[in-house]
Design an enzyme around this catalytic site. Structure first.
Site, short mmCIF file in Angstrom:
data_model
loop_
_atom_site.label_atom_id
_atom_site.label_comp_id
_atom_site.label_asym_id
_atom_site.label_seq_id
_atom_site.Cartn_x
_atom_site.Cartn_y
_atom_site.Cartn_z
N LYS A 42 32.86 14.55 32.07
CA LYS A 42 33.58 15.33 30.66
C LYS A 42 33.00 16.63 30.70
CE LYS A 42 33.39 11.08 28.57
NZ LYS A 42 32.75 10.09 27.18
N TYR A 81 42.75 7.96 26.06
CA TYR A 81 41.66 7.05 24.86
C TYR A 81 42.88 6.58 23.96
CZ TYR A 81 37.51 9.19 26.65
OH TYR A 81 36.06 9.46 27.44
N ASN A 103 28.10 12.22 26.19
CA ASN A 103 27.82 11.38 27.23
C ASN A 103 28.29 11.49 28.64
OD1 ASN A 103 30.10 10.26 26.81
ND2 ASN A 103 29.67 8.30 25.92
N HIS A 158 33.03 9.49 31.92
CA HIS A 158 33.87 8.52 31.91
C HIS A 158 34.11 7.65 33.35
CE1 HIS A 158 37.37 6.07 30.60
NE2 HIS A 158 37.74 6.14 31.80
#
Ligand code: IDP
Ligand code: MG
Length: 226
Positions: free
Chosen positions: A85, A125, A188, A191
């Site tokens: 990301k 998403y 985070n 993915h």
């Protein structure tokens, strides 16, 4: 060492002739003529494989798929979509993250860097469309370059999720990517597809077939039993 694609796998070699040094497989109760027909068919196939092995397309007669005809050989390979990301790219973690998948032994079959469009991010998403964090997530994922990848190997989807760790980085185990490199759920760093159906959807969403390379690492025999 045998050449990729040349080594005969026991299961397809055909029943042995009972000669010394060969493993014995019991013949089913067949008439003698039928047995001879199968024997000669196995011999002819083996000879053809040896003769044409150098001409087979690279990556198709992979040793991990034994001696299957090349039209079937790549069907068994599992692939997962993995993306670093924008936070991972901005923080200079691309090499670190890519290296973990390489060192594990998976095969990189697709790699590119792009800043996703809103349309792409919203499709990717889509399952979270109704969630309160959706708008922020789309803003974040479209905010800068993402490194999109496709990795291949047996069990790669589940294994990549283990390498990645839990969605909440503070709950991710040390040793995982999120456990080692992140602290916040909204940042985070990576993915990974969570199931075969999502992997197929995501790979098709981010990559064209021409952007994926079907190849066999030269050291494949050291990665997986043939
Ligand atoms: P995953 O990335 O581990 O598959 P998902 O539940 O599919 O986790 O969520 C997709 C992404 O949405 C997460 O990686 C994270 O970036 C973001 N996200 C999930 N839950 C929250 C939240 O509660 N707040 C903010 N972002 C979230
Ligand atoms: Mg998910």
């Amino acid at each position: 060492m045998t050449l990729p694609g040349v080594q005969a796998s026991e299961g397809l070699r055909g029943p042995s002739q009972g000669k010394p040094g060969r493993s014995r497989l019991a013949w089913p109760p067949l008439p003698r003529g039928a047995r001879n027909w199968f024997r000669w068919r196995f011999r002819a196939m083996r000879a053809l494989r040896l003769l044409f092995a150098p001409c087979l397309p690279k990556g198709r007669a992979a040793p991990e798929h034994g001696n299957l005809p090349f039209v079937f050989s790549s069907m068994a390979a599992e692939r997962s979509f993995i993306a670093i990301k924008p936070d991972g790219v901005q923080r200079g973690l691309v090499g670190e993250i890519l290296g973990r998948f390489e060192r594990k032994g998976f095969k990189l079959v697709g790699l590119k860097q792009l800043t996703p469009s809103r349309e792409l991010a919203e499709s990717h998403y889509g399952v979270h469309r109704e969630r309160p964090f959706f708008a922020g997530l789309v803003d974040f994922i479209t905010s800068g370059p993402v490194v999109a990848m496709v990795w291949e190997g047996d069990g790669v989807i589940a294994s990549a999720r283990k390498l990645i760790g839990a969605t909440k980085p503070l709950e991710a185990e040390p040793g995982t990517i999120r456990g080692d490199l992140a602290i916040n759920i909204g940042r985070n760093v990576i993915h990974g597809s969570d199931a075969p159906e999502t992997a197929e959807f995501e790979i098709g969403l981010w990559f064209t077939p021409a952007e994926l390379s079907d190849w066999t690492p030269a050291d494949q025999v050291w990665r997986a039993e043939g």
